[in-house]
Motif scaffolding. Structure first.
Motif, mmCIF file in Angstrom:
data_model
loop_
_atom_site.group_PDB
_atom_site.id
_atom_site.type_symbol
_atom_site.label_atom_id
_atom_site.label_comp_id
_atom_site.label_asym_id
_atom_site.label_seq_id
_atom_site.Cartn_x
_atom_site.Cartn_y
_atom_site.Cartn_z
ATOM 1 N N PRO A 173 -17.987 46.014 42.429
ATOM 2 C CA PRO A 173 -17.423 47.045 41.537
ATOM 3 C C PRO A 173 -18.262 48.330 41.478
ATOM 4 O O PRO A 173 -17.768 49.381 41.102
ATOM 5 C CB PRO A 173 -17.404 46.371 40.165
ATOM 6 N N LEU A 174 -19.523 48.260 41.872
ATOM 7 C CA LEU A 174 -20.376 49.448 41.854
ATOM 8 C C LEU A 174 -20.260 50.273 43.132
ATOM 9 O O LEU A 174 -20.821 51.365 43.211
ATOM 10 C CB LEU A 174 -21.837 49.041 41.654
ATOM 11 N N ALA A 175 -19.537 49.797 44.116
ATOM 12 C CA ALA A 175 -19.417 50.503 45.392
ATOM 13 C C ALA A 175 -18.865 51.926 45.222
ATOM 14 O O ALA A 175 -19.407 52.858 45.835
ATOM 15 C CB ALA A 175 -18.576 49.695 46.365
ATOM 16 N N PRO A 176 -17.837 52.143 44.426
ATOM 17 C CA PRO A 176 -17.352 53.527 44.260
ATOM 18 C C PRO A 176 -18.400 54.448 43.644
ATOM 19 O O PRO A 176 -18.521 55.607 44.029
ATOM 20 C CB PRO A 176 -16.137 53.394 43.344
ATOM 21 N N VAL A 177 -19.173 53.927 42.705
ATOM 22 C CA VAL A 177 -20.213 54.730 42.069
ATOM 23 C C VAL A 177 -21.280 55.091 43.101
ATOM 24 O O VAL A 177 -21.726 56.239 43.175
ATOM 25 C CB VAL A 177 -20.842 53.969 40.875
ATOM 26 N N ARG A 178 -21.669 54.131 43.914
ATOM 27 C CA ARG A 178 -22.655 54.408 44.965
ATOM 28 C C ARG A 178 -22.114 55.437 45.948
ATOM 29 O O ARG A 178 -22.859 56.294 46.424
ATOM 30 C CB ARG A 178 -23.014 53.123 45.696
ATOM 31 N N GLY A 179 -20.837 55.353 46.252
ATOM 32 C CA GLY A 179 -20.225 56.318 47.159
ATOM 33 C C GLY A 179 -20.230 57.721 46.589
ATOM 34 O O GLY A 179 -20.515 58.688 47.297
ATOM 35 N N VAL A 180 -19.941 57.847 45.304
ATOM 36 C CA VAL A 180 -19.944 59.155 44.652
ATOM 37 C C VAL A 180 -21.364 59.719 44.610
ATOM 38 O O VAL A 180 -21.581 60.913 44.866
ATOM 39 C CB VAL A 180 -19.341 59.061 43.229
ATOM 40 N N ILE A 181 -22.341 58.879 44.324
ATOM 41 C CA ILE A 181 -23.736 59.324 44.301
ATOM 42 C C ILE A 181 -24.153 59.793 45.691
ATOM 43 O O ILE A 181 -24.773 60.852 45.843
ATOM 44 C CB ILE A 181 -24.664 58.205 43.786
ATOM 45 N N TRP A 182 -23.811 59.035 46.711
ATOM 46 C CA TRP A 182 -24.148 59.415 48.084
ATOM 47 C C TRP A 182 -23.504 60.744 48.446
ATOM 48 O O TRP A 182 -24.143 61.614 49.044
ATOM 49 C CB TRP A 182 -23.705 58.314 49.054
ATOM 50 N N LEU A 183 -22.235 60.898 48.090
ATOM 51 C CA LEU A 183 -21.513 62.142 48.389
ATOM 52 C C LEU A 183 -22.149 63.335 47.666
ATOM 53 O O LEU A 183 -22.317 64.413 48.238
ATOM 54 C CB LEU A 183 -20.043 62.008 48.008
ATOM 55 N N GLY A 184 -22.537 63.137 46.423
ATOM 56 C CA GLY A 184 -23.196 64.200 45.669
ATOM 57 C C GLY A 184 -24.516 64.606 46.306
ATOM 58 O O GLY A 184 -24.833 65.801 46.392
ATOM 59 N N GLU A 185 -25.293 63.632 46.759
ATOM 60 C CA GLU A 185 -26.557 63.934 47.426
ATOM 61 C C GLU A 185 -26.320 64.671 48.736
ATOM 62 O O GLU A 185 -27.059 65.595 49.084
ATOM 63 C CB GLU A 185 -27.348 62.651 47.662
ATOM 64 N N LEU A 186 -25.296 64.278 49.460
ATOM 65 C CA LEU A 186 -24.957 64.943 50.721
ATOM 66 C C LEU A 186 -24.556 66.398 50.483
ATOM 67 O O LEU A 186 -25.019 67.310 51.189
ATOM 68 C CB LEU A 186 -23.824 64.191 51.419
ATOM 69 N N ILE A 187 -23.750 66.631 49.474
ATOM 70 C CA ILE A 187 -23.323 67.990 49.140
ATOM 71 C C ILE A 187 -24.523 68.822 48.713
ATOM 72 O O ILE A 187 -24.672 69.976 49.125
ATOM 73 C CB ILE A 187 -22.227 67.975 48.058
ATOM 74 N N GLN A 188 -25.395 68.247 47.911
ATOM 75 C CA GLN A 188 -26.591 68.962 47.460
ATOM 76 C C GLN A 188 -27.470 69.348 48.649
ATOM 77 O O GLN A 188 -27.973 70.476 48.715
ATOM 78 C CB GLN A 188 -27.385 68.112 46.479
ATOM 79 N N ASP A 189 -27.649 68.448 49.602
ATOM 80 C CA ASP A 189 -28.446 68.759 50.790
ATOM 81 C C ASP A 189 -27.831 69.902 51.589
ATOM 82 O O ASP A 189 -28.529 70.799 52.064
ATOM 83 C CB ASP A 189 -28.594 67.522 51.688
ATOM 84 N N GLN A 190 -26.511 69.888 51.742
ATOM 85 C CA GLN A 190 -25.835 70.945 52.488
ATOM 86 C C GLN A 190 -25.972 72.295 51.789
ATOM 87 O O GLN A 190 -26.202 73.317 52.444
ATOM 88 C CB GLN A 190 -24.347 70.606 52.669
ATOM 89 N N VAL A 191 -25.847 72.305 50.481
ATOM 90 C CA VAL A 191 -25.985 73.550 49.723
ATOM 91 C C VAL A 191 -27.403 74.096 49.868
ATOM 92 O O VAL A 191 -27.600 75.301 50.080
ATOM 93 C CB VAL A 191 -25.615 73.335 48.239
ATOM 94 N N GLU A 192 -28.408 73.239 49.767
ATOM 95 C CA GLU A 192 -29.792 73.681 49.913
ATOM 96 C C GLU A 192 -30.048 74.231 51.306
ATOM 97 O O GLU A 192 -30.725 75.248 51.456
ATOM 98 C CB GLU A 192 -30.767 72.533 49.612
ATOM 99 N N GLN A 193 -29.506 73.585 52.325
ATOM 100 C CA GLN A 193 -29.675 74.089 53.690
ATOM 101 C C GLN A 193 -29.042 75.463 53.838
ATOM 102 O O GLN A 193 -29.614 76.354 54.472
ATOM 103 C CB GLN A 193 -29.077 73.114 54.704
#
Length: 85
Positions: A11-31
């Motif tokens: 049941p935590l898989a969607p939450v982990r996916g959202v966290i991963w996606l947020g980190e990915l977006i943050q990395d792209q914005v910083e780059q």
């Protein structure tokens, strides 16, 4: 035991996916924010606004300092204490 923990954590898989996606977006914005071409474009826009009279000389200097400070800031969002220049 691995199967049980996998089933219980499913049941935590969607939450982990959202966290991963947020980190990915943050990395792209910083780059993108650290990209020299982006920084140059921002500095050119500041100069154009100052030339057109939309910014005072002090506002232009502050905007340039903010862009350069962001460029020189270490990755990870940590900043040095504010210094008076």
């Amino acid at each position: 035991m691995g199967l049980v923990s996998a089933i219980l954590s499913l049941p935590l898989a969607p939450v982990r996916g959202v966290i991963w996606l947020g980190e990915l977006i943050q990395d792209q914005v910083e780059q993108q924010r650290q990209d020299p071409a982006t920084v140059r474009l921002e500095l050119e826009e500041i100069d154009a606004a100052a030339t057109a009279g939309r910014l005072s000389e002090e506002e232009r200097k502050q905007a340039q300092r903010a862009v350069l400070h962001r460029r020189l800031r270490p990755p990870g969002g940590t900043t040095a204490p504010n210094r008076k220049e």
